[in-house]
Design a protein around this motif. Structure first.
Motif, PDB file in Angstrom:
ATOM      1  N   VAL A  22      77.307  -1.060 134.008  1.00  0.00           N
ATOM      2  CA  VAL A  22      78.428  -1.994 133.874  1.00  0.00           C
ATOM      3  C   VAL A  22      79.748  -1.232 133.925  1.00  0.00           C
ATOM      4  CG1 VAL A  22      79.585  -3.616 132.314  1.00  0.00           C
ATOM      5  CG2 VAL A  22      77.106  -3.781 132.668  1.00  0.00           C
ATOM      6  N   LEU A  23      79.813  -0.084 133.267  1.00  0.00           N
ATOM      7  CA  LEU A  23      81.060   0.689 133.243  1.00  0.00           C
ATOM      8  C   LEU A  23      81.491   1.106 134.651  1.00  0.00           C
ATOM      9  CD1 LEU A  23      83.250   1.868 131.396  1.00  0.00           C
ATOM     10  CD2 LEU A  23      81.875   3.964 131.266  1.00  0.00           C
ATOM     11  N   THR A  24      80.527   1.457 135.490  1.00  0.00           N
ATOM     12  CA  THR A  24      80.840   1.791 136.885  1.00  0.00           C
ATOM     13  C   THR A  24      81.558   0.630 137.562  1.00  0.00           C
ATOM     14  OG1 THR A  24      78.948   3.260 137.021  1.00  0.00           O
ATOM     15  CG2 THR A  24      79.827   2.467 139.095  1.00  0.00           C
ATOM     16  N   GLN A  25      81.102  -0.581 137.299  1.00  0.00           N
ATOM     17  CA  GLN A  25      81.742  -1.762 137.881  1.00  0.00           C
ATOM     18  C   GLN A  25      83.105  -2.051 137.232  1.00  0.00           C
ATOM     19  OE1 GLN A  25      80.658  -3.313 140.676  1.00  0.00           O
ATOM     20  NE2 GLN A  25      79.270  -1.560 140.613  1.00  0.00           N
ATOM     21  N   GLU A  26      83.218  -1.780 135.926  1.00  0.00           N
ATOM     22  CA  GLU A  26      84.521  -1.943 135.271  1.00  0.00           C
ATOM     23  C   GLU A  26      85.566  -1.085 135.969  1.00  0.00           C
ATOM     24  OE1 GLU A  26      84.628  -1.467 130.999  1.00  0.00           O
ATOM     25  OE2 GLU A  26      82.591  -2.256 130.812  1.00  0.00           O
ATOM     26  N   HIS A  27      85.204   0.161 136.289  1.00  0.00           N
ATOM     27  CA  HIS A  27      86.138   1.083 136.929  1.00  0.00           C
ATOM     28  C   HIS A  27      86.537   0.607 138.318  1.00  0.00           C
ATOM     29  CE1 HIS A  27      84.559   4.585 134.215  1.00  0.00           C
ATOM     30  NE2 HIS A  27      85.295   3.707 133.560  1.00  0.00           N
ATOM     31  N   ARG A  28      85.733  -0.237 138.915  1.00  0.00           N
ATOM     32  CA  ARG A  28      86.043  -0.790 140.237  1.00  0.00           C
ATOM     33  C   ARG A  28      86.924  -2.029 140.119  1.00  0.00           C
ATOM     34  NH1 ARG A  28      84.078  -4.762 143.344  1.00  0.00           N
ATOM     35  NH2 ARG A  28      82.416  -5.274 141.875  1.00  0.00           N
ATOM     36  N   ILE A  29      86.537  -2.968 139.232  1.00  0.00           N
ATOM     37  CA  ILE A  29      87.242  -4.259 139.232  1.00  0.00           C
ATOM     38  C   ILE A  29      88.536  -4.256 138.429  1.00  0.00           C
ATOM     39  CG2 ILE A  29      85.143  -5.577 139.693  1.00  0.00           C
ATOM     40  CD1 ILE A  29      85.289  -6.565 136.730  1.00  0.00           C
ATOM     41  N   TYR A  30      88.659  -3.386 137.420  1.00  0.00           N
ATOM     42  CA  TYR A  30      89.885  -3.427 136.607  1.00  0.00           C
ATOM     43  C   TYR A  30      91.112  -3.018 137.428  1.00  0.00           C
ATOM     44  CZ  TYR A  30      91.882  -4.081 131.903  1.00  0.00           C
ATOM     45  OH  TYR A  30      92.568  -4.558 130.805  1.00  0.00           O
ATOM     46  N   PRO A  31      91.059  -1.887 138.156  1.00  0.00           N
ATOM     47  CA  PRO A  31      92.216  -1.565 138.997  1.00  0.00           C
ATOM     48  C   PRO A  31      92.504  -2.642 140.045  1.00  0.00           C
ATOM     49  CG  PRO A  31      90.802   0.356 138.749  1.00  0.00           C
ATOM     50  CD  PRO A  31      90.053  -0.817 138.175  1.00  0.00           C
ATOM     51  N   GLN A  32      91.451  -3.242 140.611  1.00  0.00           N
ATOM     52  CA  GLN A  32      91.651  -4.327 141.589  1.00  0.00           C
ATOM     53  C   GLN A  32      92.373  -5.503 140.955  1.00  0.00           C
ATOM     54  OE1 GLN A  32      87.709  -5.322 142.968  1.00  0.00           O
ATOM     55  NE2 GLN A  32      87.670  -3.684 144.503  1.00  0.00           N
ATOM     56  N   ALA A  33      91.971  -5.863 139.746  1.00  0.00           N
ATOM     57  CA  ALA A  33      92.580  -7.004 139.063  1.00  0.00           C
ATOM     58  C   ALA A  33      94.034  -6.716 138.697  1.00  0.00           C
ATOM     59  CB  ALA A  33      91.775  -7.372 137.814  1.00  0.00           C
ATOM     60  N   VAL A  34      94.320  -5.482 138.280  1.00  0.00           N
ATOM     61  CA  VAL A  34      95.697  -5.112 137.961  1.00  0.00           C
ATOM     62  C   VAL A  34      96.558  -5.195 139.215  1.00  0.00           C
ATOM     63  CG1 VAL A  34      97.215  -3.228 137.203  1.00  0.00           C
ATOM     64  CG2 VAL A  34      95.097  -3.706 135.951  1.00  0.00           C
ATOM     65  N   ALA A  35      96.066  -4.655 140.316  1.00  0.00           N
ATOM     66  CA  ALA A  35      96.815  -4.715 141.581  1.00  0.00           C
ATOM     67  C   ALA A  35      97.032  -6.156 142.019  1.00  0.00           C
ATOM     68  CB  ALA A  35      96.092  -3.923 142.671  1.00  0.00           C
ATOM     69  N   ALA A  36      96.017  -6.998 141.894  1.00  0.00           N
ATOM     70  CA  ALA A  36      96.158  -8.417 142.255  1.00  0.00           C
ATOM     71  C   ALA A  36      97.203  -9.090 141.377  1.00  0.00           C
ATOM     72  CB  ALA A  36      94.814  -9.129 142.152  1.00  0.00           C
ATOM     73  N   TRP A  37      97.206  -8.783 140.093  1.00  0.00           N
ATOM     74  CA  TRP A  37      98.209  -9.372 139.190  1.00  0.00           C
ATOM     75  C   TRP A  37      99.608  -8.936 139.618  1.00  0.00           C
ATOM     76  CZ3 TRP A  37     102.263  -8.088 136.153  1.00  0.00           C
ATOM     77  CH2 TRP A  37     102.705  -9.033 135.239  1.00  0.00           C
ATOM     78  N   LEU A  38      99.769  -7.643 139.944  1.00  0.00           N
ATOM     79  CA  LEU A  38     101.077  -7.138 140.369  1.00  0.00           C
ATOM     80  C   LEU A  38     101.539  -7.832 141.638  1.00  0.00           C
ATOM     81  CD1 LEU A  38     100.405  -3.371 139.679  1.00  0.00           C
ATOM     82  CD2 LEU A  38     102.050  -4.818 138.436  1.00  0.00           C
ATOM     83  N   ARG A  39     100.613  -7.994 142.602  1.00  0.00           N
ATOM     84  CA  ARG A  39     100.985  -8.684 143.854  1.00  0.00           C
ATOM     85  C   ARG A  39     101.391 -10.114 143.600  1.00  0.00           C
ATOM     86  NH1 ARG A  39      96.930  -5.272 146.009  1.00  0.00           N
ATOM     87  NH2 ARG A  39      95.316  -6.825 145.581  1.00  0.00           N
ATOM     88  N   SER A  40     100.745 -10.771 142.628  1.00  0.00           N
ATOM     89  CA  SER A  40     101.042 -12.176 142.334  1.00  0.00           C
ATOM     90  C   SER A  40     102.432 -12.346 141.721  1.00  0.00           C
ATOM     91  CB  SER A  40      99.988 -12.761 141.380  1.00  0.00           C
ATOM     92  OG  SER A  40     100.199 -12.310 140.050  1.00  0.00           O
ATOM     93  N   GLN A  41     102.997 -11.262 141.208  1.00  0.00           N
ATOM     94  CA  GLN A  41     104.323 -11.341 140.593  1.00  0.00           C
ATOM     95  C   GLN A  41     105.453 -11.106 141.596  1.00  0.00           C
ATOM     96  OE1 GLN A  41     104.361 -12.304 137.220  1.00  0.00           O
ATOM     97  NE2 GLN A  41     102.255 -12.543 137.918  1.00  0.00           N
ATOM     98  N   GLY A  42     105.084 -10.873 142.842  1.00  0.00           N
ATOM     99  CA  GLY A  42     106.090 -10.708 143.901  1.00  0.00           C
ATOM    100  C   GLY A  42     106.738  -9.366 143.951  1.00  0.00           C
TER     101      GLY A  42
END
Length: 194
Positions: A174-194
């Motif tokens: 699970v931790l291996t997947q956390e390391h993959r999806i957390y940075p993706q989610a942070v980047a997606a949040w940043l993009r959503s803020q313009g």
């Protein structure tokens, strides 16, 4: 520049994954964002050394030095706000936050949880998934609300629960997947803020 403040309590492996992805994908140029600080409630948190090596500001605020959860959260808020955060990321920060703290960062406070929410909120998620006979487990990135592990889901990753799994072997996958999806989610949040 959007400032990201990451809160940790231990190894900081999810924090390190976010910092590395920010470097690899040049978030400062592409997303106008940077990890501006890493704050821990434990002076011996291993992740602090990694953050310092990356030139990231660090701070320690020991929760044991405060008489109440509210007093700690008030001081933590002051420390975080010194860095003018656009996003506050909980990365293995092992504290339940007060409603006032959560409200202060509403819409810009995210967490990762080692289960497929809404299943298995709280602790001991991997053993609980095994004990329940789950065939799949995983991790969830979610918005933080006053209710523990119940905010809007931003990303999830699924891993199989194998017949011979222990809580530790499942946690490692699970931790291996956390390391993959957390940075993706942070980047997606940043993009959503313009």
């Amino acid at each position: 520049m959007k400032n990201i403040v990451i809160l940790i309590s231990g190894s900081g492996s999810n924090m390190a994954a976010i910092v590395r992805r920010a470097q690899q994908e040049q978030w400062s140029e592409r997303l106008h964002a940077r990890v501006s600080a890493v704050i821990s409630n434990k002076a011996d948190a291993q992740g602090l050394a990694f953050a310092r090596e990356q030139g990231i500001a660090t701070a320690v605020l020991d929760h044991k030095a405060f008489d109440s959860r509210e007093a700690f959260d008030a001081a933590l808020k002051v420390e975080i706000d010194r860095f003018e955060p656009d996003l506050v990321v909980l990365a293995g920060f092992m504290r339940i936050l007060t409603p006032g703290f959560v409200a202060h960062y509403a819409g810009r406070l995210i967490n990762i949880h080692p289960s497929l929410l809404p299943a298995f909120t709280g602790l001991n998620t991997h053993q609980r998934a095994i004990d329940a006979g789950c065939r799949f487990a995983g991790a969830t990135v979610h918005q933080v609300t006053a209710e523990l592990d119940h905010g809007a889901i931003l990303a999830q990753a699924v891993v199989p629960v194998l017949p011979d799994d222990t809580a530790d072997t499942l946690a490692a996958r699970v931790l291996t997947q956390e390391h993959r999806i957390y940075p993706q989610a942070v980047a997606a949040w940043l993009r959503s803020q313009g």
